[in-house]
Write a protein that holds these residues in place. Structure first.
Motif, mmCIF file in Angstrom:
data_model
loop_
_atom_site.group_PDB
_atom_site.id
_atom_site.type_symbol
_atom_site.label_atom_id
_atom_site.label_comp_id
_atom_site.label_asym_id
_atom_site.label_seq_id
_atom_site.Cartn_x
_atom_site.Cartn_y
_atom_site.Cartn_z
ATOM 1 N N ILE A 1 0.840 -1.199 0.000
ATOM 2 C CA ILE A 1 0.000 0.000 0.000
ATOM 3 C C ILE A 1 0.872 1.245 0.000
ATOM 4 O O ILE A 1 0.588 2.217 -0.715
ATOM 5 C CB ILE A 1 -0.963 -0.013 1.206
ATOM 6 N N ALA A 2 1.944 1.239 0.779
ATOM 7 C CA ALA A 2 2.852 2.384 0.811
ATOM 8 C C ALA A 2 3.518 2.593 -0.549
ATOM 9 O O ALA A 2 3.655 3.731 -1.009
ATOM 10 C CB ALA A 2 3.905 2.187 1.901
ATOM 11 N N VAL A 3 3.922 1.512 -1.184
ATOM 12 C CA VAL A 3 4.537 1.613 -2.513
ATOM 13 C C VAL A 3 3.541 2.182 -3.516
ATOM 14 O O VAL A 3 3.875 3.060 -4.319
ATOM 15 C CB VAL A 3 5.085 0.234 -2.964
ATOM 16 N N ASN A 4 2.287 1.685 -3.476
ATOM 17 C CA ASN A 4 1.249 2.228 -4.358
ATOM 18 C C ASN A 4 1.026 3.710 -4.100
ATOM 19 O O ASN A 4 0.874 4.497 -5.029
ATOM 20 C CB ASN A 4 -0.077 1.474 -4.165
ATOM 21 N N VAL B 1 11.164 0.273 -8.768
ATOM 22 C CA VAL B 1 12.330 0.762 -7.997
ATOM 23 C C VAL B 1 12.094 0.562 -6.501
ATOM 24 O O VAL B 1 12.970 0.080 -5.785
ATOM 25 C CB VAL B 1 12.615 2.236 -8.336
ATOM 26 N N LEU B 2 10.911 0.940 -6.036
ATOM 27 C CA LEU B 2 10.629 0.787 -4.590
ATOM 28 C C LEU B 2 10.576 -0.675 -4.155
ATOM 29 O O LEU B 2 10.996 -1.001 -3.052
ATOM 30 C CB LEU B 2 9.320 1.500 -4.242
ATOM 31 N N ASN B 3 10.063 -1.546 -5.011
ATOM 32 C CA ASN B 3 10.025 -2.969 -4.657
ATOM 33 C C ASN B 3 11.423 -3.585 -4.633
ATOM 34 O O ASN B 3 11.652 -4.563 -3.932
ATOM 35 C CB ASN B 3 9.116 -3.744 -5.616
ATOM 36 N N LEU B 4 12.352 -3.013 -5.391
ATOM 37 C CA LEU B 4 13.731 -3.483 -5.326
ATOM 38 C C LEU B 4 14.404 -3.049 -4.025
ATOM 39 O O LEU B 4 15.202 -3.779 -3.454
ATOM 40 C CB LEU B 4 14.546 -2.955 -6.506
#
Length: 128
Positions: A8-11, A119-122
């Protein structure tokens, strides 16, 4: 539970960056206070995540021939449709999220959201 909060934060961050970069996407601009804007971003991120979890697989299934024919590029159109659906449902729920022009703002917004999410998931661990 932690993994869901990270997604949710990444979204939320991806939607916020898309709203900053693309003039046709508006997210929480009418909010007077920072807390109201953050709650709006959080609620839109949850809505976007729910749409991606439940509607996107169905849309991808039915558009699979086009995805195959375009070597995967039609996935960007499916992502743009999910962004438009989020915008429409946000209006119905009274949230301050709007995508002005259907095609170009949605497609470029979907591209930005995909890149920021990647990028954030990496960078962020998801527990797997």
């Amino acid at each position: 539970m932690r993994s869901i909060a990270i997604k949710i934060a990444v979204n939320g961050v991806a939607l916020w960056v898309a709203a900053l970069v693309i003039p046709g996407i508006h997210l929480g601009e009418n909010a007077d206070q920072l807390s109201t804007r953050l709650i709006t971003i959080l609620l839109v991120a949850i809505l976007f995540g729910l749409i991606n979890a439940f509607v996107k697989p169905i849309a991808t299934f039915f558009s699979f021939p086009f995805i195959l024919l375009t070597l995967g590029l039609f996935t960007l159109v499916v992502n743009a449709l999910m962004l438009e659906l989020t915008s429409g449902l946000s209006h119905a729920l009274g949230l301050d999220f709007d995508v002005e022009h259907f095609f170009w703002d949605s497609v470029v917004g979907a591209l930005v959201i995909t890149l920021v999410s990647m990028v954030l998931n990496l960078v962020l661990p998801d527990g797997d």
